[in-house]
Design a protein around this motif. Structure first.
Motif, short mmCIF file in Angstrom:
data_model
loop_
_atom_site.label_atom_id
_atom_site.label_comp_id
_atom_site.label_asym_id
_atom_site.label_seq_id
_atom_site.Cartn_x
_atom_site.Cartn_y
_atom_site.Cartn_z
N ASP A 143 10.77 10.35 -31.50
CA ASP A 143 11.86 9.78 -32.30
C ASP A 143 11.39 9.33 -33.68
O ASP A 143 12.20 9.25 -34.61
N PHE B 179 9.14 13.11 -38.22
CA PHE B 179 10.07 13.93 -38.99
C PHE B 179 9.26 14.92 -39.82
O PHE B 179 8.24 14.57 -40.43
N SER C 151 14.23 16.20 -37.55
CA SER C 151 13.72 15.54 -36.35
C SER C 151 12.89 16.51 -35.52
O SER C 151 13.19 17.70 -35.45
N LEU D 175 20.91 10.33 -38.12
CA LEU D 175 20.48 11.70 -37.79
C LEU D 175 21.73 12.50 -37.44
O LEU D 175 22.47 12.16 -36.51
#
Length: 275
Positions: free
Chosen positions: A217, A220, A236, A253
């Motif tokens: 999480d 990126f 992501s 997101l």
């Protein structure tokens, strides 16, 4: 007194009643001289022959080797071994290093490697010092379509706000590190050690719990923006095709959309830290 008679002329010995002396053979002195010269000549010849035979005996090995190496037509000849020994680790190698001046020998002679057992760390018993980590990269993330606004942590969420005061600058500055889930990507950490991660598709600052989900999480991957030169889009890791974008000045997101508004909202510039 004895009578001194004049010696008759030898030109006419018989007419004068004088006979030649026959006790000595005629030309004896000349014969002795000729015999001595003949003996000397013979001795010189014998000496010259002996010297020439000795020289021929000394040169006979090279002559015989030359004769052996000569190939004759009509006969099977075998290749003689090369005069140069093969290089390598065999015992036949006799290569000698070229002569160098003392200065060249000093310049090219490799220094012996230090003995690890005699290093200061081993002598003192202290462990080897760890290499210094690279310099920290501090970043601030600026919006493309709102160039006066930056990512800013407020109440645990990441918003797109204007910079106001030193505290706002600190909250808008992040430490850019290698991605927790992918080293070729990015992760962003705050000054107090929290990481920016998406949860419920909203970007927020939270403590790393060490789980695999948290690492994904908070990772990126940068992609070049197709609509704004020099700008970056952040995709992501665990949601491919989803990019960070701002909506109502909240960073979240969302799935990629091929629209000018989406491309502008999801394009950011990674600039030097404000604080």
């Amino acid at each position: 007194m004895p009578d001194n008679k004049s010696r008759p002329s030898q030109d006419q010995p018989w007419e004068n009643g004088w006979a030649p002396d026959t006790s000595r053979a005629p030309g004896t002195r000349r014969l002795w001289l000729a015999g001595g010269m003949a003996v000397a000549t013979i001795v010189a010849c014998v000496t010259a022959i002996a010297v020439s035979e000795r020289e021929s005996d000394e040169k006979s090995p090279s002559a015989s080797s030359a004769t052996e190496n000569t190939s004759y037509p009509g006969l099977i000849s075998f290749a003689s071994p090369s005069a140069t020994p093969p290089k390598g680790k065999s015992g036949l190698s006799t290569d000698r290093p070229a002569t160098r001046s003392p200065g060249q020998q000093h310049a090219t002679t490799p220094k012996p490697a230090p003995d690890p057992s005699k290093s200061p760390s081993h002598e003192s018993g202290s462990p080897t010092a760890a290499p210094k980590p690279p310099a920290t990269t501090w970043r601030s993330v600026r919006s493309v379509n709102y160039p006066d606004r930056y990512w800013h942590v407020s109440d645990g969420y990441v918003r797109l706000d204007r910079v106001q005061g030193s505290e706002s600058r600190e909250d808008s500055t992040f430490r850019q590190v290698k991605g927790l889930a992918n080293s070729s990507c990015y992760s962003f950490a705050t000054r107090d050690g929290r990481y920016l991660r998406h949860r419920a598709f909203v970007l927020r600052a939270e403590r790393n719990d060490g789980s695999s989900l948290f690492g994904q999480d908070a990772t990126f991957c940068p992609r070049a923006s197709s609509s704004h030169s020099g700008a970056t889009m952040l995709e992501s890791v665990n949601y491919p095709g989803y990019f960070l974008r701002h909506r109502d000045f909240v960073v979240r997101l969302e799935r990629f959309e091929y629209s000018s508004l989406y491309l502008s909202d999801s394009s950011f510039r990674l600039v030097g830290g404000l604080a």
